[in-house]
Each structure stands twice: as C-alpha cells, then as structure tokens.
Design an enzyme around this catalytic site. Sequence first.
Site, short mmCIF file in Angstrom:
data_model
loop_
_atom_site.label_atom_id
_atom_site.label_comp_id
_atom_site.label_asym_id
_atom_site.label_seq_id
_atom_site.Cartn_x
_atom_site.Cartn_y
_atom_site.Cartn_z
N LYS A 101 0.85 -1.20 0.00
CA LYS A 101 0.00 0.00 0.00
C LYS A 101 0.88 1.24 0.00
O LYS A 101 1.55 1.52 0.99
CB LYS A 101 -0.87 0.03 1.27
CG LYS A 101 -1.86 1.18 1.26
CD LYS A 101 -2.54 1.38 2.60
CE LYS A 101 -1.79 2.34 3.48
NZ LYS A 101 -1.68 3.70 2.94
N GLU A 111 9.94 1.22 10.53
CA GLU A 111 10.95 2.26 10.23
C GLU A 111 10.26 3.59 10.45
O GLU A 111 9.40 3.98 9.66
CB GLU A 111 11.44 2.14 8.78
CG GLU A 111 12.24 0.89 8.49
CD GLU A 111 13.63 0.91 9.12
OE1 GLU A 111 13.98 1.88 9.82
OE2 GLU A 111 14.37 -0.07 8.91
N CYS A 166 13.52 10.82 6.59
CA CYS A 166 13.61 10.33 7.97
C CYS A 166 14.98 10.59 8.53
O CYS A 166 15.14 10.93 9.70
CB CYS A 166 13.27 8.84 8.01
SG CYS A 166 14.24 7.86 6.87
N GLU A 226 10.24 16.32 15.52
CA GLU A 226 10.71 16.10 14.14
C GLU A 226 10.00 17.09 13.23
O GLU A 226 8.78 17.04 13.08
CB GLU A 226 10.37 14.67 13.70
CG GLU A 226 10.86 14.39 12.30
CD GLU A 226 10.43 13.04 11.72
OE1 GLU A 226 9.28 12.63 11.92
OE2 GLU A 226 11.27 12.43 11.05
P1 NAD Z 1 2.51 8.34 8.16
O1 NAD Z 1 2.81 7.61 9.41
O2 NAD Z 1 1.51 9.42 8.19
O3 NAD Z 1 2.03 7.34 7.01
C1 NAD Z 1 2.82 6.26 6.57
C2 NAD Z 1 1.92 5.23 5.92
O4 NAD Z 1 1.07 4.65 6.93
C3 NAD Z 1 0.99 5.76 4.84
O5 NAD Z 1 0.91 4.80 3.80
C4 NAD Z 1 -0.34 5.89 5.58
O6 NAD Z 1 -1.46 5.80 4.72
C5 NAD Z 1 -0.29 4.69 6.50
N1 NAD Z 1 -1.11 4.79 7.71
C6 NAD Z 1 -1.60 5.90 8.30
N2 NAD Z 1 -2.27 5.57 9.42
C7 NAD Z 1 -2.21 4.23 9.54
C8 NAD Z 1 -2.69 3.31 10.50
N3 NAD Z 1 -3.37 3.69 11.58
N4 NAD Z 1 -2.42 1.99 10.32
C9 NAD Z 1 -1.71 1.58 9.25
N5 NAD Z 1 -1.23 2.42 8.29
C10 NAD Z 1 -1.47 3.72 8.44
O7 NAD Z 1 3.95 8.85 7.64
P2 NAD Z 1 4.22 9.82 6.42
O8 NAD Z 1 3.74 11.17 6.84
O9 NAD Z 1 3.75 9.19 5.16
O10 NAD Z 1 5.82 9.81 6.38
C11 NAD Z 1 6.60 10.68 7.13
C12 NAD Z 1 7.14 10.01 8.37
O11 NAD Z 1 7.78 8.78 8.01
C13 NAD Z 1 8.21 10.81 9.08
O12 NAD Z 1 8.02 10.72 10.47
C14 NAD Z 1 9.50 10.11 8.68
O13 NAD Z 1 10.58 10.32 9.57
C15 NAD Z 1 9.07 8.70 8.60
N6 NAD Z 1 9.96 7.94 7.73
C16 NAD Z 1 10.77 6.99 8.28
C17 NAD Z 1 11.66 6.30 7.48
C18 NAD Z 1 12.59 5.26 8.06
O14 NAD Z 1 13.14 4.48 7.29
N7 NAD Z 1 12.80 5.20 9.36
C19 NAD Z 1 11.71 6.56 6.11
C20 NAD Z 1 10.86 7.52 5.58
C21 NAD Z 1 9.98 8.20 6.40
#
Ligand code: NAD
Length: 477
Positions: free
Chosen positions: A171, A244, A278, A375
């Site tokens: 997804k 992650e 991230c 962050e």
């Molecule tokens: P997010 O947590 O809002 O969403 C990530 C994904 O999770 C999306 O596909 C979203 O639709 C889905 N999602 C949302 N709520 C959910 C739930 N309750 N259950 C299951 N899935 C759900 O994150 P974002 O805003 O897309 O990305 C930014 C964040 O991701 C930042 O905090 C960044 O640091 C982190 N990030 C971490 C890494 C890493 O490798 N550690 C890499 C990239 C981004």
Amino acid sequence: MTEPGAFAMTIGGRPVAGTAWFDVLNPATEEVVGRAPDCSRAQLDEAVEAARGAFPAWRATPLAERQRLVARIGEVIRELAGDLKYLLTAEQGKPHAAAEADLLDGARWCEAVSTLSPPVIVNEDDAERRSETHFVPIGVVGGIAPWNFPIALAMWKVAPALVAGNTMVLKPSPFTPLTTLRIGEALQAVLPPGVLNIVTGQDELGPWMTAHPGIDKISFTGSTQTGRKVMASAAATLKRVTLELGGNDAAIVLPDVDVRDTAEKLFWAAFFNAGQICIATKRVYIHADIYDELLDALTAYAATVKVGNGAHQGVDLGPIQNRLQYRRVVDLIEDARQQGYALRTAGEVPDGPGYFVPITFVDNPPDDARIVAEEQFGPVLPLMKFDSVDEAVARANASDYGLAGSVWSKDEQAALAIAGRLETGTVWINEALHVTPFASFGGHKQSGMGVENGIDGMLEYTNPQTIVLRKAGGGEA
Ligand code: NAD
C-alpha cells in the site's frame, strides 16, 4: 488530469478499478494530478486471498528464479524511470532529477537485493546428528510505504520480501499512490499473479491491513505516531512487524572543520527533499568557536538554492508534499517566532498556490524548543552552540528518537569516538544520508523496531526453522 479508471490497482495479476476514487493533488499547484482507486474492504480481502493463493508456489519456486524475477522488477523500473519521473514529480513535488533518482534507487535496490540469499546455518554436524537453521518465508507481507520516497522505500520492502519467498500486498501513501500503481501495472507481465498486489486507499486501508488475519507480517515505514498504532493493531494477531519510523538526527560539528565545505554538505544533509527525509539532519550542534561563521556560511549557501515547482527548470527544492505536513512545518516556525528565537530565512518561495516554505534557520534556540525536540520534516533547521564534546553528546542523545546522526571533524579518531557514543542506528562521519542495500538500517529507541537492508533486513521476512537430523547408526539417543 486523468479520468477515473486511468490508474488501476493490481490484484491477482490483473488491473482492478476502484469502486470509488480519491483525488491526488500536485503539491506545487494544488491541482488534481489523477484519481486513485479507493480500495474497498472486499477488494483488500481479494488482494490478501490472491497473495495467500500465490504463496505455496512462490515459496517453492527456486531461490535463483525468485532472485531473477526481483532483478527483473529492478530492470522494469529502470526502463520506466525516464517516463515516470514526470508523474512522480507531479504527485510528490520533488524536482525531476530527484524523482528519477527515487525510481532508480528503487531499481538499484531490487537489483542489489536480488544477489542476497538467506543463509543456512549449520549448528551441529557430527557422527550422531546434523542440525541446520534455515530461514523460511513468513507468508503474506503487508507493506505500508510513506510519501517522501514513494518508490525506493517501497522497493526496500518488496525486494527482500519476495526474494525470501513471501508474497505481498503493498500500500503506497494516499498522497503519492500513482507512480506505484503504474509500476504495478507494468509488473503484471513479469510476476506470477498474486505475488505482488498493489492496493491504494485512504485512511481506513492501513488499519484494515494491520488488523487483517490473512496478513502475517507488516513492514511499515512512516511516522512514530502511526508506528505505535501499527504495533498495537498487529498485536491482536501477533503479526511480525518491522517499523521504520521518524527521526530527529543530530549533527555534531567540531571546531576543526573546513567551515564552507561543511556548510554546503550540512545544508544538503538537512534540506535535500525539502527536509522530508527520515534521516535528514534535524538538529545541528556547532562548537561555539565556529558557530557564527558556520551560521553565516549556511545562510549564504542557502541563498543560492532555488525553491519552486519541481517541474520547472533550475529548481533545487520542491514544496512540502501535502497540506497537513505544510501546516505542521508552518506551525513550528510560527512557534519559534512567537517564542522570540532569532530566525534567518533565505531565498524566495513562489507566490500563489503550492505548499512552499522558505529555507529557515533557527539561531540557537533552547533544547526544549519545539523545533529542537520535535521532528520538523521540512526545510527549517535549528542550530545550537556547544562548548564541550560531552555536552554535545548528551544533548544529541536526549531524544526519544534514535534513527541516525553525524559527526563532522578533520580528526577521524575523535569523530569515531563520538560516533560510538551516539544512541542511533546509523552514524556518519563527514557526510550524511548515505545508505546502501547491503548495510543494516534501522532505528534505536522510538525510531523503530527491526531493520531493513542487508542480510539482517532480509531475515526480517523469514522465520528461523531449525531442522535436526538424527543420523542412522549415530549411536544411542
Ligand atoms: P505516516 O505515518 O503518516 O504514514 C505512513 C503510511 O502509513 C501511509 O501509507 C499511511 O497511509 C499509512 N497509515 C496511516 N495511518 C495508519 C494506521 N493507523 N495503520 C496503518 N497504516 C497507516 O507517515 P508519512 O507522513 O507518510 O511519512 C513521514 C514520516 O515517516 C516521518 O516521520 C519520517 O521520519 C518517517 N519515515 C521513516 C523512514 C525510516 O526508514 N525510518 C523513512 C521515511 C519516512
């Protein structure tokens, strides 16, 4: 803009339309780029069924053939990168070159990971018995990807999961689903049906996946806040999880650095992808002796960088990817202003629509400032003065996050000693952001659980299985 029906999910090797659709916006113009299928609960069930159905044959497919097909996924993405970069820029915001790099990283990951094999460990081998530990696939993996690097970070999951013998339901983020859908459509001719299913939907779809009894493992990349919900939801069926999550990476800059050179490198460590990484540098601790000089050099360098629509020539940094995140970053800058911290902004942002934020430095705010403790995930960076290395290390470690960090110095031994004291999954010296398909990558503390990449990353898609053979004629039991 495309019509509904222009993009299809991939379920069981076939294109599947939505029963409903949702708009995907261009963050530089706020116009609709396209409409993505809004996966229904029944369609998710179909995707999980397809993955379950494909699993026995896929796990029985020889490893070398699975590796060949994962390498082929990489080739397909590489072949499409030149065309798909335009769509990726339109939905994600980053400049064309950066969009192409995201696609090519996805390709590179597939190609590199296709050379890895789960090991077989021989535990005992003597006259009486032979004991081996094999790493067998878990089953159906649910992959949930974020919007900052939609293709590369999805392939970080797809490549090892498939090589290890799992099938998958992937997804993408609802903010950036379109390029991933296109790749799924292209892969229908490459992979056996059901091995890789791609579904798109809005806020309900992720929770449906983490709760789904037919999914055995969730590999999630996203925010720490969502990561907690994923883990709680996965607990009900004891799914394996790899998380992650967010970071608040500190850079520690010692007084012996070449200030101009370090300013340029630190700038990109913090602001590449408009700070939406991230592992972006999110806090900089600078030795007091060079603080003013480095702040000036950073501001001067920032003035040479062009912020704008990623589809336009000469643009270095695009907009914030979505309105929610834009509001968050603007709110953090507003808070810093209201607290009376000194701000320096550089460059201009386009007038009119689009989620543009000017490059902003916050000059020596206190450690409990929101811009230091949270962050930011955007083009704003706090810079803080320090006097002693012990103090800098303590302040860098005073965070619930532990994703990565960096140390900057001409004295490699001094930098290595500091690196070992940082409580993070990765530490760079005199650079940042470097990741490879072959090195473990993951967060300490609340930046995650488990790792991606390298053999350790692949093993996250396996269960260990120890097989003990009692040898005939091997003596009394
Ligand atoms: P997010 O947590 O809002 O969403 C990530 C994904 O999770 C999306 O596909 C979203 O639709 C889905 N999602 C949302 N709520 C959910 C739930 N309750 N259950 C299951 N899935 C759900 O994150 P974002 O805003 O897309 O990305 C930014 C964040 O991701 C930042 O905090 C960044 O640091 C982190 N990030 C971490 C890494 C890493 O490798 N550690 C890499 C990239 C981004």
